[in-house]
Design a protein around this motif. Structure first.
Motif, mmCIF file in Angstrom:
data_model
loop_
_atom_site.group_PDB
_atom_site.id
_atom_site.type_symbol
_atom_site.label_atom_id
_atom_site.label_comp_id
_atom_site.label_asym_id
_atom_site.label_seq_id
_atom_site.Cartn_x
_atom_site.Cartn_y
_atom_site.Cartn_z
ATOM 1 N N ARG A 1 -51.026 -35.935 20.487
ATOM 2 C CA ARG A 1 -50.482 -37.272 20.739
ATOM 3 C C ARG A 1 -51.103 -37.939 21.963
ATOM 4 N N ALA A 2 -51.856 -37.193 22.744
ATOM 5 C CA ALA A 2 -52.521 -37.791 23.907
ATOM 6 C C ALA A 2 -53.595 -38.761 23.455
ATOM 7 N N ARG A 3 -53.734 -39.857 24.186
ATOM 8 C CA ARG A 3 -54.803 -40.815 23.905
ATOM 9 C C ARG A 3 -56.045 -40.365 24.663
ATOM 10 N N LEU A 4 -57.163 -40.210 23.955
ATOM 11 C CA LEU A 4 -58.373 -39.646 24.555
ATOM 12 C C LEU A 4 -59.524 -40.643 24.434
ATOM 13 N N SER A 5 -60.169 -40.927 25.562
ATOM 14 C CA SER A 5 -61.269 -41.893 25.604
ATOM 15 C C SER A 5 -62.514 -41.237 26.177
ATOM 16 N N LEU A 6 -63.674 -41.532 25.562
ATOM 17 C CA LEU A 6 -64.973 -41.090 26.080
ATOM 18 C C LEU A 6 -65.647 -42.276 26.757
#
Length: 337
Positions: free
Chosen positions: A213-218
């Motif tokens: 559920r964590a929002r992950l950004s590169l």
């Protein structure tokens, strides 16, 4: 490609509000040939990197939220031992850098050669928003502090602006051997192709720790954008951001085959605007990275980065840092273009 260190341009990008400037094929190939020839003729940055001795890194199973602290401790111990060995062999500056690393939250560490480091800022196990920073060329343990400064700037702003109850983490991923700015490898995808599996493995590991559920950004700077593009297909991320990119090796954002929102920015003072955004066969290899990521043709969501140069995307108070913070927090409607 990176010059010093760590942007939509102030002037319209090619294909956005002005005709695209496309030099003739011969001229384009000539420019790239000159770039390769210059890289070969000039003493290579990569060749000057010290081959510092260090122990092989501790091999651990992928961390979980339960084993995360133990993983940090093991890699800190590796960094401390590497510092002792560097000192014995006369590498004082490297030893100083590794001693500093031995006090931090390290998800990975390898002190051999130019060195590899993955550092976590924040509480990864409980973070609802996670940003992964991927650097460009000439980044190693000896130059790690300038890369870490970008992670610190983003982490500080995320902590100040995150909604109540939302925890954040920033992962500074120096997980691949970056090319030298003046080496032929900086004009090809070879290093990126080698790095992509490691970046995929990192993202899978972060998902295992932070949860689905964590929002992950590169957030991918310069040559790091080529690495991210090579790893993007099917990757479980929410946002993919290209900063000061020389191109990604993909013709369009759709070619990346990712479910993530694809973003791109370039500062008005970034020299990378003048890199030929093409690819060509030269000397038996493909040189260049194709379509400009801030062009309409590429199809990314282009956001404002102000007047900054190639090293300024995380500068405190900059439009680019403000927009990167909004992207990582998921406040995408507030991103300015």
């Amino acid at each position: 490609m990176e010059h010093g260190h760590e942007g939509t341009a102030g002037a319209p990008a090619e294909g956005v509000g002005r005709p695209a400037r496309r030099p003739a094929g011969r001229l384009r190939r000539g420019l790239l040939a000159a770039l390769v020839a210059a890289a070969v003729a000039v003493p290579l940055a990569g060749a000057a990197r010290p081959q510092v001795p260090a122990p092989a890194p501790t091999e651990l199973p992928p961390p979980t939220a339960v084993t995360l602290d133990a993983a940090y401790a093991a890699h800190r111990a590796d960094a401390a031992e590497a510092a002792r060995i560097a000192d014995r062999h006369g590498y004082g500056d490297r030893a100083t850098a590794e001693r500093a690393l031995s006090t931090r939250q390290l998800l990975a560490f390898d002190g051999r050669g130019a060195g590899l480091v993955t550092e976590v800022l924040g509480d990864l196990a409980h973070a609802g928003r996670v940003a992964v920073l991927v650097p460009g060329s000439d980044t190693g343990i000896d130059t790690y502090d300038r890369f870490r400064a970008t992670a610190l700037a983003l982490h500080g702003r995320l902590a100040r602006e995150a909604p109540a109850g939302v925890r954040t983490a920033v992962v500074a991923w120096l997980g691949y051997e970056t090319p030298g700015t003046l080496s032929p490898s900086v004009t090809t995808t070879g290093r990126a192709e080698d790095a992509a599996p490691q970046l995929r493995e990192l993202v899978d590991g972060l998902r295992a720790v932070a949860g689905p559920r964590a929002r992950l950004s590169l957030l991918c700077h310069s040559y790091g954008s080529v690495v991210c593009a090579r790893a993007a297909s099917g990757l479980d991320i929410d946002d993919l951001v290209f900063l000061g990119s020389p191109g990604t090796g993909a013709g369009t954002a759709a070619d990346l085959r990712t479910r993530a929102r694809v973003w791109a920015a370039r500062g008005a003072g970034d020299w990378v605007e003048h890199v030929p955004h093409i690819d060509a066969e030269l000397f038996g290899t493909t040189v260049g990275f194709g379509t400009d990521p801030v062009s309409r043709e590429f199809g990314a969501r282009v956001f404002a980065a102000g007047d900054g140069g190639h090293s300024d995307y995380f500068a405190p108070g900059s439009p680019s840092l403000a927009n990167l913070t909004r992207i990582v927090l998921g406040d995408t409607r507030a991103v300015t273009s």
